[in-house]
Design an enzyme around this catalytic site. Structure first.
Site, mmCIF file in Angstrom:
data_model
loop_
_atom_site.group_PDB
_atom_site.id
_atom_site.type_symbol
_atom_site.label_atom_id
_atom_site.label_comp_id
_atom_site.label_asym_id
_atom_site.label_seq_id
_atom_site.Cartn_x
_atom_site.Cartn_y
_atom_site.Cartn_z
ATOM 1 N N SER B 63 -40.956 22.940 -93.052
ATOM 2 C CA SER B 63 -41.962 21.946 -92.660
ATOM 3 C C SER B 63 -42.330 22.060 -91.182
ATOM 4 C CB SER B 63 -41.460 20.530 -92.963
ATOM 5 O OG SER B 63 -40.471 20.156 -92.039
ATOM 6 N N LYS B 100 -38.971 16.580 -87.015
ATOM 7 C CA LYS B 100 -40.438 16.475 -86.991
ATOM 8 C C LYS B 100 -40.899 16.326 -85.540
ATOM 9 C CE LYS B 100 -41.356 16.374 -91.440
ATOM 10 N NZ LYS B 100 -40.098 17.101 -91.705
#
Lengths: 438, 155
Positions: B63, B100
């Site tokens: 991701s 993230k």
């Protein structure tokens, strides 16, 4: 002013740092081979799960409340402990590592520059929480024993926000009255029963006994020092772990040197002496240790020395838990080599053994039963050697047989031995010191 | 969601002194630069500004591939640093750890993936989110398999 900082439910807190999904749920950590509960989250305590409870007795209860039981992970706890201690050592004048999750802080002289002591200590807690994820409580008092008392209460009453300072007479009295006598540092189960039988229920009651009574009923000078510490008079040598009445989950041995030491061999001699003594105590209570810590302190009053004044190194024993002096010494030497820096002047050394458990794989053992006489017999030569060593030292006096590193030339005191120039001879117990009359 | 795996740091790292050369290394012809040895530099001091607050964590999933963070990489995560806009962070969302980029858009904060295949996460309930630490460095191996083998061999 002394401080005592300790991690809340330390093993569980270490696990939660890396498994946040365990937050808010009942969590317990189990001893070797998943036998007994050795650490409980607040939620697990609320379910009534007792310290030392056998796992099979609480398994169902935990399952029903979406709780979790974890096997102990001493490699993780040891590393997290090292981080907590290093953060502390960075920020206060001196730290004495007392167990895997507890340290005494020397807070003398801090207030003059740093606002209030309470605010300073709150910042310290925030720093440890932020850098390690471990929540802590801090108790403060003019003696180590009172700092311990304050810590107990800071933990017990959340409205104190993790910090309690006992620096006035009225605060001290109120705190001592609120603390059951069996929760006083150094009062083991044996003494607790005796004190109750005499109608002494709180720490305050204990602080009011006479010197003669304390000496007579509480193990001589050790008991009297304890009472004095509760009264606010600091006794430097206080070391309740010496009383040997209570099997502990942690053992420490530390001393200030008689002079400043800089040579590695001298420091190694000191560490060897303390570690041998701690290993002996470990075997006497029938335990083995998972984690070994060695620390060295420099003189915090020496303006040429920059902080941190204490450096510690922690190791999870790679070969599994041990009570073998020689094995512990070989690891201890590696730890000392890691923290030792040539040219520095050291004033104190200490060792801490943690993660104590009785040996015997798969056996269900009661952690809090009186210490077993001896571990199960084993063909191992190392165990036999240790048994022989302990027997010789019991029969012929402490230190009769000891590691060569602790031996000094005849007639010369070891360089690490404390100053005892003002101590009178041991007239009644040492042959050489007997009073001689003409 | 990208998952991460904690790597046991084990014993504290010892100092590793490396020479730093004043001249830049041209990507063409190699020059013998030993005359220009400037000083010895401890790489650990660059990578671990707050050693007691730095944790090594391994990455799984892709991701964050747009930020050159790939599955199997090692992250140095500093819990001492204050997380800010544009930092790559390890965050705890509903009890799970994830890596993230933390970004502010107008008045709201987002956890942004660096891969179009993954949705961004808007922090509507600040209580549901905790910043675990700030990612300071990525160790990415250029010889595939060695790092994994090394880490496995420590178990």
């Amino acid at each position: 002013m002394y401080g005592l900082v300790d991690g809340n439910n330390f093993y569980v807190s270490c696990e939660r740092v890396f498994q946040p999904r365990l937050d808010g749920r009942p969590v317990v950590v189990l001893s070797n081979n998943d036998g007994n509960v050795v650490s409980r989250s607040a939620e697990a305590k609320q379910l009534g799960i007792a310290m030392g409870a056998p796992f099979f007795e609480v398994r169902e209860l935990l399952r029903r409340h979406k709780g979790q039981a974890l096997s102990s992970n001493y490699a993780l706890y040891g590393d997290m402990s090292r981080r907590v201690m290093a953060r502390l050592a960075d920020q206060v004048p001196a730290v004495e590592v007392y167990s895997i999750d507890e340290a005494f802080l020397d807070l003398h002289g801090l207030t003059a520059f740093c606002g209030t002591l309470d605010a300073r200590v709150q910042r310290l807690r925030q720093d440890v929480l932020r850098c390690t994820g471990i929540p802590t409580c801090v108790g403060m008092g003019p003696t180590k024993t009172l700092a311990k008392v304050a810590n107990r209460l800071a933990k017990k009453y959340p409205e104190l926000q993790g910090v309690l300072r006992l620096d006035t007479e009225s605060r001290r009295e109120r705190a001592l009255r609120a603390l059951p006598v069996e929760d006083v540092w150094g009062i083991g189960r044996q003494y607790a029963g005796k004190l109750h039988a005499h109608g002494l229920r709180t720490a305050w009651d204990l602080s009011q006994v006479s010197e003669a009574w304390a000496r007579g009923q509480l193990g001589g000078v050790v008991g009297w020092r304890l009472v004095q510490e509760l009264r606010g008079q600091s006794c430097q040598d206080l070391n309740p772990s010496e009383d040997g009445t209570l099997a502990r989950q942690s053992l420490s041995c530390s001393r200030s040197f008689g002079q400043r030491l800089t040579a590695f061999d001298d420091l190694w001699g000191a560490v060897t002496t303390y570690l041998s003594r701690a290993a002996e105590k470990l075997r006497a209570q029938g335990d083995q240790a998972h984690i070994l810590t060695v620390y060295l302190s420099q003189d915090r009053y020496d303006s040429r020395v920059p902080p941190p004044y204490t450096r510690s190194a922690t190791l999870t024993l790679p070969g599994g838990p041990s009570s073998d002096t020689l094995q512990l010494l070989s690891y201890g030497r590696r730890l000392l080599e890691r923290i030792y820096e040539p040219g520095r002047l050291y004033v104190k050394a200490g060792v801490v053994l943690d993660g104590l458990e009785p040996p015997g794989r798969g056996r269900q053992l009661d952690l809090f039963a009186p210490a077993a006489a001896a571990p199960a017999p084993d063909a191992g030569r190392a165990q036999q050697l240790m048994r022989t060593l302990d027997a010789l030292n019991r029969q012929f006096g402490r230190g009769t047989v000891r590691p060569a590193a602790t031996i000094t030339p005849a007639g010369q005191p070891a360089p690490w031995q404390g100053n005892a120039r003002h101590r009178s001879p041991a007239y009644t117990t040492r042959f050489e010191d007997m009073l001689v009359v003409g | 969601m990208t998952t991460i795996e904690l790597f046991d740091v084990g014993e504290p790292t010892t100092t590793l002194w490396l020479p730093v050369f004043a001249s830049l290394v041209p990507a063409g012809f190699p020059s013998p630069a030993s005359d220009e040895l400037e000083e010895l530099f401890d790489l650990n001091r660059i990578l671990f500004r707050h050693p007691e607050a730095t944790y090594l964590i391994r990455v799984s999933g892709e991701s964050m591939q747009g930020a050159e963070i790939h599955a199997g990489d090692l992250l140095a995560v500093d819990k001492h640093l204050e997380a800010d806009h544009n930092h790559i962070v390890v965050a705890v969302v509903e009890g799970e750890c994830t890596v993230k980029r933390l970004v502010r858009r107008g008045t709201s904060w987002w956890l942004q993936a660096e891969n179009p295949a993954y949705a961004d996460y808007c922090i509507t309930e600040p209580d549901n989110l905790r910043i675990w630490g700030v990612v300071t460095h990525v160790v990415h191996e250029l010889i595939p398999g060695k790092l994994t083998a090394l880490l496995r061999s420590r178990d």
